[in-house]
Write a protein that holds these residues in place. Sequence first.
Motif, PDB file in Angstrom:
ATOM      1  N   MET A 172      43.390  58.396  45.558  1.00 31.39           N
ATOM      2  CA  MET A 172      43.412  58.898  43.875  1.00 31.39           C
ATOM      3  C   MET A 172      43.079  57.354  43.684  1.00 31.39           C
ATOM      4  N   GLU A 173      43.402  57.182  42.498  1.00 31.10           N
ATOM      5  CA  GLU A 173      43.219  56.485  41.862  1.00 31.10           C
ATOM      6  C   GLU A 173      45.332  55.464  41.666  1.00 31.10           C
ATOM      7  N   VAL A 174      45.263  53.905  41.693  1.00 28.57           N
ATOM      8  CA  VAL A 174      46.455  53.391  41.488  1.00 28.57           C
ATOM      9  C   VAL A 174      46.717  52.381  40.756  1.00 28.57           C
ATOM     10  N   LEU A 175      47.286  51.489  40.256  1.00 29.18           N
ATOM     11  CA  LEU A 175      47.275  50.300  39.407  1.00 29.18           C
ATOM     12  C   LEU A 175      48.472  49.499  40.082  1.00 29.18           C
ATOM     13  N   VAL A 176      47.134  48.416  40.867  1.00 29.01           N
ATOM     14  CA  VAL A 176      47.518  47.464  40.864  1.00 29.01           C
ATOM     15  C   VAL A 176      49.412  46.525  40.322  1.00 29.01           C
ATOM     16  N   ALA A 177      50.549  46.469  40.687  1.00 29.24           N
ATOM     17  CA  ALA A 177      51.446  46.425  39.555  1.00 29.24           C
ATOM     18  C   ALA A 177      51.780  45.306  39.651  1.00 29.24           C
ATOM     19  N   ARG A 178      51.744  44.847  40.626  1.00 25.77           N
ATOM     20  CA  ARG A 178      52.168  43.064  41.103  1.00 25.77           C
ATOM     21  C   ARG A 178      51.562  42.779  42.505  1.00 25.77           C
ATOM     22  N   ARG A 179      50.348  41.245  42.753  1.00 28.40           N
ATOM     23  CA  ARG A 179      50.393  41.132  43.686  1.00 28.40           C
ATOM     24  C   ARG A 179      51.065  39.556  43.758  1.00 28.40           C
ATOM     25  N   SER A 180      51.779  39.585  44.885  1.00 25.43           N
ATOM     26  CA  SER A 180      52.519  37.714  45.602  1.00 25.43           C
ATOM     27  C   SER A 180      51.397  37.641  46.724  1.00 25.43           C
ATOM     28  N   GLU A 181      52.696  36.593  46.964  1.00 28.80           N
ATOM     29  CA  GLU A 181      51.741  35.751  48.396  1.00 28.80           C
ATOM     30  C   GLU A 181      52.690  35.234  48.847  1.00 28.80           C
ATOM     31  N   PRO A 182      53.863  35.672  49.525  1.00 28.89           N
ATOM     32  CA  PRO A 182      54.960  35.282  50.140  1.00 28.89           C
ATOM     33  C   PRO A 182      54.945  34.453  50.952  1.00 28.89           C
ATOM     34  N   VAL A 210      42.236  51.895  52.001  1.00 22.33           N
ATOM     35  CA  VAL A 210      41.606  50.791  50.827  1.00 22.33           C
ATOM     36  C   VAL A 210      39.766  50.870  50.404  1.00 22.33           C
ATOM     37  N   HIS A 211      39.935  51.638  49.194  1.00 24.07           N
ATOM     38  CA  HIS A 211      38.484  51.448  49.476  1.00 24.07           C
ATOM     39  C   HIS A 211      38.207  50.572  48.877  1.00 24.07           C
ATOM     40  N   LEU A 212      36.888  49.597  48.803  1.00 27.87           N
ATOM     41  CA  LEU A 212      36.481  48.462  48.579  1.00 27.87           C
ATOM     42  C   LEU A 212      34.981  47.887  47.731  1.00 27.87           C
ATOM     43  N   GLY A 213      34.720  49.379  47.790  1.00 26.94           N
ATOM     44  CA  GLY A 213      33.176  49.233  46.983  1.00 26.94           C
ATOM     45  C   GLY A 213      32.063  48.965  47.842  1.00 26.94           C
ATOM     46  N   ASP A 214      31.483  49.546  47.460  1.00 29.63           N
ATOM     47  CA  ASP A 214      29.899  49.176  48.564  1.00 29.63           C
ATOM     48  C   ASP A 214      30.182  50.043  49.977  1.00 29.63           C
ATOM     49  N   GLY A 215      31.121  50.426  49.952  1.00 29.31           N
ATOM     50  CA  GLY A 215      31.473  51.716  51.404  1.00 29.31           C
ATOM     51  C   GLY A 215      32.116  51.022  52.389  1.00 29.31           C
ATOM     52  N   LEU A 216      32.737  49.470  51.938  1.00 24.32           N
ATOM     53  CA  LEU A 216      33.653  49.037  52.379  1.00 24.32           C
ATOM     54  C   LEU A 216      34.745  50.111  52.644  1.00 24.32           C
ATOM     55  N   VAL A 225      41.325  41.419  44.149  1.00 22.42           N
ATOM     56  CA  VAL A 225      42.584  42.347  44.212  1.00 22.42           C
ATOM     57  C   VAL A 225      43.791  41.771  43.129  1.00 22.42           C
ATOM     58  N   HIS A 226      43.820  41.936  42.124  1.00 22.96           N
ATOM     59  CA  HIS A 226      44.576  41.763  41.223  1.00 22.96           C
ATOM     60  C   HIS A 226      45.753  42.750  40.655  1.00 22.96           C
ATOM     61  N   THR A 227      47.259  41.456  40.208  1.00 22.33           N
ATOM     62  CA  THR A 227      48.122  41.943  38.882  1.00 22.33           C
ATOM     63  C   THR A 227      46.505  42.676  38.217  1.00 22.33           C
ATOM     64  N   GLY A 228      47.618  44.380  37.896  1.00 25.37           N
ATOM     65  CA  GLY A 228      46.566  44.923  36.480  1.00 25.37           C
ATOM     66  C   GLY A 228      45.808  45.683  37.445  1.00 25.37           C
ATOM     67  N   ASP A 229      44.998  45.076  38.331  1.00 26.13           N
ATOM     68  CA  ASP A 229      43.706  46.161  38.456  1.00 26.13           C
ATOM     69  C   ASP A 229      43.970  47.946  39.653  1.00 26.13           C
ATOM     70  N   ARG A 230      42.642  48.816  39.175  1.00 24.09           N
ATOM     71  CA  ARG A 230      42.982  49.571  39.725  1.00 24.09           C
ATOM     72  C   ARG A 230      41.857  49.768  40.961  1.00 24.09           C
ATOM     73  N   LEU A 231      42.864  50.225  41.890  1.00 25.09           N
ATOM     74  CA  LEU A 231      42.733  49.802  43.212  1.00 25.09           C
ATOM     75  C   LEU A 231      42.618  51.614  43.579  1.00 25.09           C
ATOM     76  N   ARG A 232      41.275  52.156  43.900  1.00 24.36           N
ATOM     77  CA  ARG A 232      40.765  53.509  44.989  1.00 24.36           C
ATOM     78  C   ARG A 232      41.724  53.386  46.221  1.00 24.36           C
ATOM     79  N   ILE A 233      42.877  54.591  46.923  1.00 23.35           N
ATOM     80  CA  ILE A 233      43.633  54.402  48.237  1.00 23.35           C
ATOM     81  C   ILE A 233      43.211  55.981  48.568  1.00 23.35           C
ATOM     82  N   GLY A 234      43.068  56.109  49.730  1.00 21.36           N
ATOM     83  CA  GLY A 234      43.238  57.777  50.029  1.00 21.36           C
ATOM     84  C   GLY A 234      45.028  58.052  50.329  1.00 21.36           C
ATOM     85  N   LEU A 235      44.849  59.391  50.786  1.00 20.61           N
ATOM     86  CA  LEU A 235      45.970  60.233  50.963  1.00 20.61           C
ATOM     87  C   LEU A 235      47.575  59.365  52.203  1.00 20.61           C
TER      88      LEU A 235
END
Length: 314
Positions: A1-11, A39-45, A82-92
């Motif tokens: 499924m496609e999800v939205l990265v609502a926030r990226r932080s570096e704690p 998490v699908h990162l492109g190029d089959g990764l 991967v940054h705030t506002g990006d879309r990401l493909r993830i599995g269930l």
Amino acid sequence: MEVLVARRSEPADGIIVLELVAEAGTTLPDFEPGAHVDVHLGDGLIRQYSLCSNPSDRSRYQLGILLADGSRGGSAAVHRSVHTGDRLRIGLPRNQFPLAPEARQTLLIGGGIGITPLLAMAHHCVGNGKAFTLHYCARSRSKAAFLEELEKEPLRDATHLHFDDDDPAQRFDPARDLPKPAPGTHLYICGPAGFMEWVIGEARRLGYTETQIHREYFEAEVDIAGDGFEVTLAQSGRTVTVPAGVTIVQALADVGVKIEVSCEQGICGTCLCTVIEGIPDHRDHYLTDEEKAANDQILPCCSRAKTPTLVLDL
Ligand code: FES
């Protein structure tokens, strides 16, 4: 499924936390404590990351991702791109690290980024009134993520922090910090392989049984040492030589037979194949001891053969 990265932080040093939300108007699927997503990162990764948010909160998923030394592309790709506002493909969400429903006392022991599945478990225990204790071991405070969450209610009272660079007296000491094993006491361990082997060994020494010790590896050494052997693909009758120093997955890919892989370290189970004949030399951390003893399945990204030929259902 496609999800939205609502926030990226570096704690913490080298760790980013991603908050993922569903597309507008949809909700995220349920997940169990201990679950992870691909998490699908492109190029089959594809890489697996544990869900560390509260499982009762379906408005978001949270992932904590360490930039691994010698990253084979997974964590480096996430940190870089991967940054705030990006879309990401993830599995269930999938769960290979479930809590034992019958547990009366739950002990969660995390090393470094291994805290992530345990955090979701801690929230689940709080929400369901289950007794638990969380030990979080990190090299230093600056390398420990989620401290703000762990140091406030409702997790604070059950949480013990241990830092390698602090007073030796506060370091995790299984003999002192683990209670005597009793029926209904369950240990959940996640962290670097060396840390896990140490904690598991100490727990066994204290008398914990295998059914009381639960583990999830997020990195593992892949040992492919040993002689070559042959693999016969039952569906085509074709036989392929797997030379020394080459995995079954690589040898098959070289002749155009592709097996889907993800972790390539014998952890995730993505490449699982059925064995029809021959005895595998299991090198993975995915199959249980009973499953390994049955010798009817193999993880070909890392495991090898004890017999000259393996016949696989491929
Ligand atoms: Fe993960 Fe083989 S690809 S176990």
